[in-house]
Design a protein around this motif. Structure first.
Motif, short mmCIF file in Angstrom:
data_model
loop_
_atom_site.label_atom_id
_atom_site.label_comp_id
_atom_site.label_asym_id
_atom_site.label_seq_id
_atom_site.Cartn_x
_atom_site.Cartn_y
_atom_site.Cartn_z
N THR A 1 11.09 -74.47 67.56
CA THR A 1 10.28 -75.03 68.65
C THR A 1 9.91 -73.97 69.69
OG1 THR A 1 12.32 -75.71 69.71
CG2 THR A 1 11.16 -77.40 68.49
N ARG A 2 10.82 -73.02 69.91
CA ARG A 2 10.53 -72.02 70.94
C ARG A 2 9.45 -71.03 70.48
NH1 ARG A 2 15.87 -69.40 71.32
NH2 ARG A 2 15.91 -70.17 69.17
N MET A 3 9.19 -71.04 69.19
CA MET A 3 8.19 -70.12 68.64
C MET A 3 6.83 -70.81 68.46
SD MET A 3 8.16 -66.92 67.82
CE MET A 3 9.48 -65.99 67.05
N ARG A 4 6.68 -72.01 69.03
CA ARG A 4 5.37 -72.66 68.98
C ARG A 4 4.39 -71.90 69.87
NH1 ARG A 4 7.66 -78.80 69.61
NH2 ARG A 4 8.34 -79.04 67.46
N PRO A 5 3.11 -71.89 69.58
CA PRO A 5 2.41 -72.69 68.56
C PRO A 5 2.40 -72.06 67.16
CG PRO A 5 0.81 -71.44 69.83
CD PRO A 5 2.16 -71.12 70.41
N ASP B 1 17.16 -61.26 68.34
CA ASP B 1 17.14 -62.66 67.92
C ASP B 1 15.69 -63.12 68.09
OD1 ASP B 1 17.36 -65.37 67.74
OD2 ASP B 1 18.65 -65.61 69.50
N CYS B 2 14.97 -63.24 66.96
CA CYS B 2 13.54 -63.55 67.06
C CYS B 2 13.30 -65.04 67.22
CB CYS B 2 12.81 -63.03 65.82
SG CYS B 2 12.46 -61.30 65.93
N GLY B 3 13.72 -65.57 68.35
CA GLY B 3 13.58 -66.99 68.60
C GLY B 3 12.31 -67.34 69.36
N ARG B 4 11.75 -66.39 70.07
CA ARG B 4 10.58 -66.64 70.93
C ARG B 4 9.51 -65.60 70.63
NH1 ARG B 4 12.60 -69.49 75.40
NH2 ARG B 4 14.88 -69.50 75.43
N PRO B 5 8.25 -65.93 70.96
CA PRO B 5 7.18 -64.95 70.70
C PRO B 5 7.45 -63.58 71.33
CG PRO B 5 6.23 -67.08 71.25
CD PRO B 5 7.71 -67.21 71.44
N GLU B 6 8.03 -63.55 72.54
CA GLU B 6 8.29 -62.25 73.18
C GLU B 6 9.18 -61.38 72.30
OE1 GLU B 6 8.04 -65.48 74.62
OE2 GLU B 6 9.88 -65.20 75.76
N ILE C 1 -1.32 -66.38 72.87
CA ILE C 1 -1.15 -66.57 71.43
C ILE C 1 -2.29 -67.46 70.97
CG2 ILE C 1 0.32 -67.54 69.62
CD1 ILE C 1 2.69 -67.08 71.46
N VAL C 2 -2.98 -67.02 69.94
CA VAL C 2 -3.99 -67.88 69.31
C VAL C 2 -3.44 -68.20 67.93
CG1 VAL C 2 -6.39 -68.12 68.64
CG2 VAL C 2 -5.80 -66.66 70.59
N ALA C 3 -3.09 -69.47 67.70
CA ALA C 3 -2.39 -69.82 66.46
C ALA C 3 -3.35 -69.90 65.27
CB ALA C 3 -1.64 -71.13 66.66
N ASP C 4 -2.74 -69.98 64.07
CA ASP C 4 -3.46 -69.91 62.80
C ASP C 4 -4.78 -70.69 62.78
OD1 ASP C 4 -1.29 -68.49 61.88
OD2 ASP C 4 -0.52 -70.09 60.59
N GLY C 5 -5.80 -70.06 62.22
CA GLY C 5 -7.04 -70.76 61.88
C GLY C 5 -7.93 -71.13 63.04
N LYS D 1 -2.31 -67.93 77.79
CA LYS D 1 -2.45 -69.23 77.13
C LYS D 1 -1.76 -69.21 75.77
CE LYS D 1 -5.56 -71.57 79.69
NZ LYS D 1 -6.65 -70.78 80.24
N ASN D 2 -1.27 -70.39 75.37
CA ASN D 2 -0.78 -70.57 74.00
C ASN D 2 -1.71 -71.56 73.33
OD1 ASN D 2 1.37 -68.90 74.22
ND2 ASN D 2 2.86 -70.51 74.68
#
Ligand code: GTP
Length: 326
Positions: free
Chosen positions: A12-16, A213-218, A301-305, A317-318
Motif C-alpha cells: 500500500t505504501r508503494m501506491r500508485p 527496505d524498498c517499502g516506499r517510492p522514495e 509518480i505517473v503510474a502505468d499506462g 503528485k501521485n
C-alpha cells in the motif's frame, strides 16, 4: 535447498505503482526487485518458493517467461496470512534448512556467508541484523557477544530502544520452526514466532554494506542511487532509443522512446515515450506512460499506462494508472 520469498503483501505504501504491479516486480535498474534477491542466493539454493497473493497472475506470468536455472514455484495464499502464515502455507515445498527473505529488501548481504554462520551456530534460526541510527520504525534485537539474540522489541520509542540493531528481513530456519506456526490464521513470524524461539537458540548475523527496505517510492530512488554508485555508474538504459539528456542517477527501461527531452534523477519503466522539450525530474514514470511535448514533471509518480498531454505541469503528485492527464 529451498528459499521462500515473501511476496504477497499489498504494497500500500508503494501506491500508485502497486495498483497495477506487485511490489516484487517493480524494476530496480531494469530488473524486478525479486530478481535481485533470487540472483543473490548461493548456488545451493535450487528451489525458490514465492509466497504470493496480491496480483499473483502478474508474478506467474513473469516467471513463466523468464529463463532461469532454479525452479520457481509461485504459491497462492487463500488470503494474506502475514509473514508467518505465508511461510506455513508453503511448508509442503520445504524439506530441510531453508531461507526466508522479505521480497522488498535490497542489500549486499552475502547469503552464502549467512548460511555458513547459521550452520556454525547450530541454532533453530538465524536472522540478518543491520545497524541503524533510528530503530523506532523497526523490530529491534538485543544480541549477545556470540550473536545469540536475547530479546526483541517492536518499534520502540527512541528512548526505550535497547539497541540500534534491527531485524533486516533475511532468515535461515530449521524445518521444526514450521510446527510452531498455526495454519488457520494470520501470523507475524517476527512478532509471534521468533520471540518463542529465543530459548531454542536464535542468532543474529550482522553485515555491512547497504540495506534498503524498498517499502516506499522514495526507497526506490535510494536503492537506484546506491546500486549505481556501487557500480560507479550514473545511468542505466535498457534496449531503448534515447535522444534526450540524462542527468544525475537515471534508469530507463526497455522499449522506451525519449526524444529531445531532459531526465534528471528519475526512474523510467519499460515502454515509456517522452516528447521533445519535456523535463522529468525526481520522478517515476511507470510502464507504457506517454508524456507529450513540453511537459514538466517534478517530484511525482505517473503510474502505468497513463497519458500526459502537451505542456502540462505536474509537481508533487501521485497520478493513478491508466488515466489521461489533460
Ligand atoms: P505495505 O502495504 O506498504 O505495508 O507493504 P507490504 O504489504 O508489502 O507489507 P510489508 O512491507 O510489511 O511486507 C514485507 C514483505 O512481506 C513484503 O515482501 C511483502 O510482500 C511480504 N508480505 C507482507 N504480508 C504478507 C502476507 O500476508 N503474505 C505474504 N505471502 N507476503 C506478505
Amino acid at each position: 535447498m529451498e528459499a521462500v520469498i515473501l511476496a504477497g503483501g499489498l504494497g500500500t505504501r508503494m501506491r500508485p505503482l502497486t495498483y497495477t504491479t506487485p511490489k516484487p516486480l517493480l524494476p530496480l535498474l531494469n530488473k524486478p526487485l525479486v530478481m535481485h534477491i533470487i540472483d543473490s542466493f548461493p548456488e545451493r539454493v535450487d528451489e525458490v518458493v514465492l509466497a504470493a497473493n496480491y496480483k499473483i497472475d502478474k508474478l506467474r506470468e513473469y516467471f513463466e517467461e523468464v529463463e532461469m536455472e532454479r525452479e520457481v514455484h509461485v504459491v497462492d495464499e487463500p488470503e494474506p496470512r502475514g509473514t508467518g502464515g505465508a511461510v506455513k502455507n508453503v511448508e509442503d515445498h520445504i524439506n530441510d534448512t531453508f531461507f526466508v527473505v522479505n521480497g522488498d529488501i535490497v542489500s549486499d548481504i552475502d547469503l552464502g556467508n549467512f548460511l555458513k554462520y547459521h550452520e556454525r551456530r547450530g541454532g533453530v534460526g538465524t536472522l540478518s541484523a543491520w545497524e541503524v541510527e533510528d530503530p523506532s520504525e523497526f523490530g529491534v534485537m538485543d544480541l549477545e557477544k556470540g550473536g545469540r539474540i536475547k530479546r526483541f522489541q517492536e518499534k520502540p520509542g527512541l528512548e526505550e530502544a535497547f539497541s540500534n540493531v534491527i531485524n533486516a528481513g533475511h532468515y535461515i530456519l530449521e524445518p521444526e520452526v514450521l510446527d510452531m506456526i498455526p495454519s488457520d490464521r494470520k501470523v507475524s513470524i517476527e512478532r509471534e514466532i521468533f520471540p518463542r524461539l529465543l530459548s531454542d537458540g536464535l542468532f543474529g548475523y550482522e553485515f555491512e554494506g547497504y540495506w534498503i527496505d524498498c517499502g516506499r517510492p522514495e526507497s526506490l530512488f535510494e536503492a537506484q542511487r546506491t546500486l549505481l554508485d556501487v557500480m560507479s555508474e550514473k545511468v542505466m538504459v535498457g534496449d531503448s532509443s534515447v535522444e534526450g539528456k540524462l542527468k544525475g542517477h537515471v534508469s530507463v527501461g526497455d522499449d522506451c522512446e525519449l526524444e529531445a527531452c531532459e531526465v534528471i534523477d528519475s526512474i523510467i519503466f519499460d515502454g515509456v515515450k517522452i516528447g521533445s522539450g519535456s523535463l522529468i525530474k525526481d520522478s517515476i514514470l511507470g510502464n507504457d506512460v506517454v508524456v507529450e511535448e513540453d511537459v514538466r514533471i517534478e517530484s511525482s509518480i505517473v503510474a502505468d499506462g497513463s497519458y500526459v498531454e502537451d505542456g502540462k505541469i505536474i509537481k508533487d503528485k501521485n497520478l493513478k494508472p491508466e488515466e489521461e492527464y489533460k
